[in-house]
Design a protein around this motif. Structure first.
Motif, PDB file in Angstrom:
ATOM      1  N   TYR A  84       0.822  -1.217   0.000  1.00 23.93           N
ATOM      2  CA  TYR A  84       0.000   0.000   0.000  1.00 23.93           C
ATOM      3  C   TYR A  84       0.854   1.264   0.000  1.00 23.93           C
ATOM      4  O   TYR A  84       0.329   2.367  -0.196  1.00 23.93           O
ATOM      5  CB  TYR A  84      -0.915   0.025   1.227  1.00 23.93           C
ATOM      6  CG  TYR A  84      -1.953  -1.081   1.264  1.00 23.93           C
ATOM      7  CD1 TYR A  84      -2.264  -1.813   0.122  1.00 23.93           C
ATOM      8  CD2 TYR A  84      -2.608  -1.414   2.453  1.00 23.93           C
ATOM      9  CE1 TYR A  84      -3.204  -2.825   0.161  1.00 23.93           C
ATOM     10  CE2 TYR A  84      -3.552  -2.427   2.495  1.00 23.93           C
ATOM     11  CZ  TYR A  84      -3.845  -3.131   1.355  1.00 23.93           C
ATOM     12  OH  TYR A  84      -4.782  -4.128   1.391  1.00 23.93           O
ATOM     13  N   ARG A  86       2.816   4.267  -1.166  1.00 33.40           N
ATOM     14  CA  ARG A  86       2.793   4.961  -2.460  1.00 33.40           C
ATOM     15  C   ARG A  86       4.049   5.795  -2.671  1.00 33.40           C
ATOM     16  O   ARG A  86       4.391   6.104  -3.809  1.00 33.40           O
ATOM     17  CB  ARG A  86       1.560   5.868  -2.556  1.00 33.40           C
ATOM     18  CG  ARG A  86       0.257   5.138  -2.386  1.00 33.40           C
ATOM     19  CD  ARG A  86      -0.957   5.991  -2.688  1.00 33.40           C
ATOM     20  NE  ARG A  86      -1.073   6.296  -4.109  1.00 33.40           N
ATOM     21  CZ  ARG A  86      -2.204   6.714  -4.675  1.00 33.40           C
ATOM     22  NH1 ARG A  86      -3.293   6.884  -3.947  1.00 33.40           N
ATOM     23  NH2 ARG A  86      -2.238   6.967  -5.965  1.00 33.40           N
ATOM     24  N   ASP A  87       4.717   6.167  -1.596  1.00 30.34           N
ATOM     25  CA  ASP A  87       5.949   6.952  -1.702  1.00 30.34           C
ATOM     26  C   ASP A  87       7.129   6.001  -1.577  1.00 30.34           C
ATOM     27  O   ASP A  87       7.417   5.485  -0.497  1.00 30.34           O
ATOM     28  CB  ASP A  87       5.997   8.023  -0.608  1.00 30.34           C
ATOM     29  CG  ASP A  87       7.184   8.970  -0.785  1.00 30.34           C
ATOM     30  OD1 ASP A  87       8.020   8.717  -1.673  1.00 30.34           O
ATOM     31  OD2 ASP A  87       7.266   9.958  -0.027  1.00 30.34           O
ATOM     32  N   PHE A 257       6.796  -2.466  -6.890  1.00 25.56           N
ATOM     33  CA  PHE A 257       6.324  -1.099  -7.119  1.00 25.56           C
ATOM     34  C   PHE A 257       6.173  -0.761  -8.608  1.00 25.56           C
ATOM     35  O   PHE A 257       5.117  -0.252  -9.013  1.00 25.56           O
ATOM     36  CB  PHE A 257       7.269  -0.101  -6.436  1.00 25.56           C
ATOM     37  CG  PHE A 257       6.725   1.299  -6.375  1.00 25.56           C
ATOM     38  CD1 PHE A 257       5.882   1.688  -5.348  1.00 25.56           C
ATOM     39  CD2 PHE A 257       7.049   2.229  -7.349  1.00 25.56           C
ATOM     40  CE1 PHE A 257       5.377   2.970  -5.283  1.00 25.56           C
ATOM     41  CE2 PHE A 257       6.558   3.516  -7.298  1.00 25.56           C
ATOM     42  CZ  PHE A 257       5.719   3.888  -6.261  1.00 25.56           C
ATOM     43  N   GLU A 261       2.530   0.116 -10.339  1.00 25.61           N
ATOM     44  CA  GLU A 261       2.228   1.414 -10.938  1.00 25.61           C
ATOM     45  C   GLU A 261       1.704   1.248 -12.362  1.00 25.61           C
ATOM     46  O   GLU A 261       0.772   1.951 -12.775  1.00 25.61           O
ATOM     47  CB  GLU A 261       3.492   2.288 -10.941  1.00 25.61           C
ATOM     48  CG  GLU A 261       3.946   2.722  -9.557  1.00 25.61           C
ATOM     49  CD  GLU A 261       2.903   3.567  -8.855  1.00 25.61           C
ATOM     50  OE1 GLU A 261       2.684   4.706  -9.293  1.00 25.61           O
ATOM     51  OE2 GLU A 261       2.290   3.083  -7.891  1.00 25.61           O
ATOM     52  N   CYS A 264      -1.860  -0.251 -12.146  1.00 28.00           N
ATOM     53  CA  CYS A 264      -2.801   0.778 -11.689  1.00 28.00           C
ATOM     54  C   CYS A 264      -3.105   1.766 -12.811  1.00 28.00           C
ATOM     55  O   CYS A 264      -4.252   2.191 -12.998  1.00 28.00           O
ATOM     56  CB  CYS A 264      -2.240   1.524 -10.482  1.00 28.00           C
ATOM     57  SG  CYS A 264      -2.237   0.573  -8.944  1.00 28.00           S
ATOM     58  N   ASN A 292      -1.746   8.341 -11.534  1.00 29.52           N
ATOM     59  CA  ASN A 292      -1.316   8.021 -10.179  1.00 29.52           C
ATOM     60  C   ASN A 292      -1.782   9.056  -9.182  1.00 29.52           C
ATOM     61  O   ASN A 292      -2.003   8.756  -8.019  1.00 29.52           O
ATOM     62  CB  ASN A 292       0.213   7.906 -10.135  1.00 29.52           C
ATOM     63  CG  ASN A 292       0.695   6.674 -10.880  1.00 29.52           C
ATOM     64  OD1 ASN A 292      -0.049   5.709 -11.039  1.00 29.52           O
ATOM     65  ND2 ASN A 292       1.933   6.716 -11.350  1.00 29.52           N
ATOM     66  N   ARG A 293      -1.930  10.319  -9.642  1.00 27.94           N
ATOM     67  CA  ARG A 293      -2.412  11.353  -8.723  1.00 27.94           C
ATOM     68  C   ARG A 293      -3.913  11.248  -8.505  1.00 27.94           C
ATOM     69  O   ARG A 293      -4.428  11.583  -7.447  1.00 27.94           O
ATOM     70  CB  ARG A 293      -2.058  12.746  -9.273  1.00 27.94           C
ATOM     71  CG  ARG A 293      -0.588  13.105  -9.173  1.00 27.94           C
ATOM     72  CD  ARG A 293      -0.385  14.587  -9.366  1.00 27.94           C
ATOM     73  NE  ARG A 293      -0.824  15.040 -10.664  1.00 27.94           N
ATOM     74  CZ  ARG A 293      -0.030  15.145 -11.725  1.00 27.94           C
ATOM     75  NH1 ARG A 293       1.240  14.787 -11.633  1.00 27.94           N
ATOM     76  NH2 ARG A 293      -0.494  15.566 -12.886  1.00 27.94           N
ATOM     77  N   THR A 297      -6.782   6.096  -2.990  1.00 22.84           N
ATOM     78  CA  THR A 297      -6.001   5.138  -2.216  1.00 22.84           C
ATOM     79  C   THR A 297      -6.711   3.802  -2.118  1.00 22.84           C
ATOM     80  O   THR A 297      -6.080   2.741  -2.213  1.00 22.84           O
ATOM     81  CB  THR A 297      -5.758   5.697  -0.805  1.00 22.84           C
ATOM     82  OG1 THR A 297      -5.035   6.924  -0.910  1.00 22.84           O
ATOM     83  CG2 THR A 297      -4.962   4.713   0.032  1.00 22.84           C
ATOM     84  N   ARG A 300      -6.332   1.818  -5.375  1.00 20.11           N
ATOM     85  CA  ARG A 300      -4.969   1.327  -5.525  1.00 20.11           C
ATOM     86  C   ARG A 300      -4.697   0.163  -4.569  1.00 20.11           C
ATOM     87  O   ARG A 300      -4.031  -0.816  -4.940  1.00 20.11           O
ATOM     88  CB  ARG A 300      -3.964   2.450  -5.271  1.00 20.11           C
ATOM     89  CG  ARG A 300      -2.523   2.068  -5.573  1.00 20.11           C
ATOM     90  CD  ARG A 300      -1.584   3.208  -5.244  1.00 20.11           C
ATOM     91  NE  ARG A 300      -0.207   2.899  -5.632  1.00 20.11           N
ATOM     92  CZ  ARG A 300       0.631   2.146  -4.933  1.00 20.11           C
ATOM     93  NH1 ARG A 300       0.219   1.604  -3.788  1.00 20.11           N
ATOM     94  NH2 ARG A 300       1.872   1.924  -5.361  1.00 20.11           N
ATOM     95  N   ASN A 301      -5.203   0.265  -3.350  1.00 24.57           N
ATOM     96  CA  ASN A 301      -4.996  -0.801  -2.372  1.00 24.57           C
ATOM     97  C   ASN A 301      -5.674  -2.099  -2.801  1.00 24.57           C
ATOM     98  O   ASN A 301      -5.142  -3.198  -2.582  1.00 24.57           O
ATOM     99  CB  ASN A 301      -5.508  -0.369  -1.004  1.00 24.57           C
ATOM    100  CG  ASN A 301      -4.646   0.720  -0.382  1.00 24.57           C
ATOM    101  OD1 ASN A 301      -3.567   1.034  -0.891  1.00 24.57           O
ATOM    102  ND2 ASN A 301      -5.123   1.305   0.693  1.00 24.57           N
ATOM    103  N   SER A 304      -3.493  -3.558  -5.576  1.00 26.22           N
ATOM    104  CA  SER A 304      -2.257  -4.119  -5.037  1.00 26.22           C
ATOM    105  C   SER A 304      -2.524  -5.424  -4.299  1.00 26.22           C
ATOM    106  O   SER A 304      -1.729  -6.381  -4.391  1.00 26.22           O
ATOM    107  CB  SER A 304      -1.568  -3.110  -4.112  1.00 26.22           C
ATOM    108  OG  SER A 304      -2.382  -2.791  -2.998  1.00 26.22           O
TER     109      SER A 304
END
Length: 385
Positions: A84, A86-87, A257, A261, A264, A292-293, A297, A300-301, A304
């Motif tokens: 989860y 993202r950074d 990652f 990405e 997603c 991505n922006r 969340t 995306r979760n 993933s």
């Protein structure tokens, strides 16, 4: 990965972005899919490697015969929340710890290999002298020469498995070479980068060769695919297995990652309206960055989680075939990404700037890459039980 990044006004291209410049959107998509599948393949090998190591450790330390399915489920339970993140910068510390653990494992494995070749003749002896040490050193040298001469110089039955495996060893270099060079700010440093990169690769290949030969000589042809499970029983061997398992657990999110990405981005494109896609395209903004922006969340979760679970299902089905999984990933995905697409990109973008001999060499490399991909992939599949 984003298609390009800006460094002080200079656009730093990535592998997919170069493919797009050379072959348009289809070329970009092919490279992105290849990178995504290859990174997922690496994560798949992690989901096989860790359960086998943990099972071996449980047998050595606790005399428990735990099913690899249970240890796999434990790893999935850990990796789902880690995916989860993202950074990617938050993974710096865990990646550093993983590197230290891997270094410990490599050094210890070499120590076990040396000890195995020395046998029992170097037992601790308080009365050892310089002469005795010299005798032991000479005996050790003779043992190395004897074992090296007893190894078959060529193994035709496993050659193509080795080809795919050796390519996958450099999966990070295949996808990150261009961004690394483009990230160098100074023009003089950028000019020196190819030479530095070549020296680093030579050093890595040399270490791989020494490590592989040493462990092969020590443990023989019966060495397991997961080499840490071939170590002699004992607490030290268990610490190596646990260290490697923990290192892989820490590096899994980083390896996953790029693939995550890309997946997603693909999913979000299907959900976005045509007007939004048109707006991002007209403004010459990196579509992946926009996606991505805007992706929530929660979405995306979910993606993933599904990705990790799907990889774990494949891991269950291929748990006893790690060598073939690694070889197939390297053959089917690594060969075209490393040997086919790059020379074709240079021929397309370098028209009028590169010599005819260089263009011919690029074509030869690409043809050989296709041949290696086809032959190695087919051989690996035919060897699958």
């Amino acid at each position: 990965n984003s298609k390009h990044h800006r460094h002080r006004g200079r656009i730093a291209l990535s592998y997919p972005a170069l493919a797009k410049r050379a072959f348009g959107t289809p070329g970009e998509k092919i490279v992105q899919v290849g990178i995504s599948l290859m990174q997922s393949g690496v994560c798949l090998t992690y989901l096989i490697f860790v359960p086998q190591n943990l099972r071996s450790s449980a047998m050595l330390l606790l005399q428990w015969d735990i099913s690899t399915n249970w240890t796999l489920a434990l790893m999935v339970a850990v990796q789902v929340p880690l995916s989860y993140v993202r950074d990617i910068r938050r993974l710096t510390v865990t990646n550093l710890v993983a590197n230290v653990l891997i270094l410990y494992g490599l050094v210890t494995c070499l120590g076990f290999a040396a000890s195995e070749m020395m046998g029992n003749e170097n037992d601790n002896d308080a009365s050892s002298t310089t002469t005795t040490a010299t005798v032991h050193a000479n005996s050790f040298t003779k043992e190395i020469l004897h074992r090296s001469q007893s190894l078959p110089p060529f193994n035709p039955s496993g050659w193509f498995l080795f080809l795919g495996t050796s390519v996958l060893l450099f999966e990070g270099s295949i996808t990150l070479l261009i961004p690394l060079q483009e990230a160098v700010q100074s023009p003089s440093d950028r000019d020196a980068f190819p030479r530095l990169y070549s020296n680093v690769i030579r050093g890595i290949v040399t270490f791989y060769s020494i490590f592989g030969m040493t462990c092969w000589m020590a443990f023989g042809n019966d060495v397991h695919t997961v080499m840490t499970t071939s170590l002699p029983s004992g607490t030290m061997a268990s610490t190596v297995q646990l260290a490697y398992s923990l290192a892989v657990v820490f590096t899994f999110p980083l390896q996953n990652f790029p693939s995550l990405e890309i997946v997603c981005g693909a999913v979000e494109r299907l959900m976005m309206s045509s007007s939004q896609m048109s707006l991002s395209s007209n403004n010459d903004v990196d579509g992946d960055d926009v996606i991505n922006r805007t992706m929530s969340t929660a979405k995306r979760n979910i993606i993933s989680t599904l990705l990790v679970v799907c990889l774990s299902i494949v891991a269950v089905l291929t748990m006893e075939d790690l060598d073939k999984v690694v070889s197939l990933m390297g053959s089917l995905l690594g060969c075209p990404l490393a040997f086919v697409v790059p020379p074709l990109i240079q021929n397309r973008l370098g028209e009028g700037m590169i010599s005819e001999s260089r263009r011919c060499c690029n074509v030869v490399v690409a043809v050989l890459g296709v041949g290696a991909m086809v032959i190695s992939s087919i051989t690996t599949i035919l060897k699958w039980d």
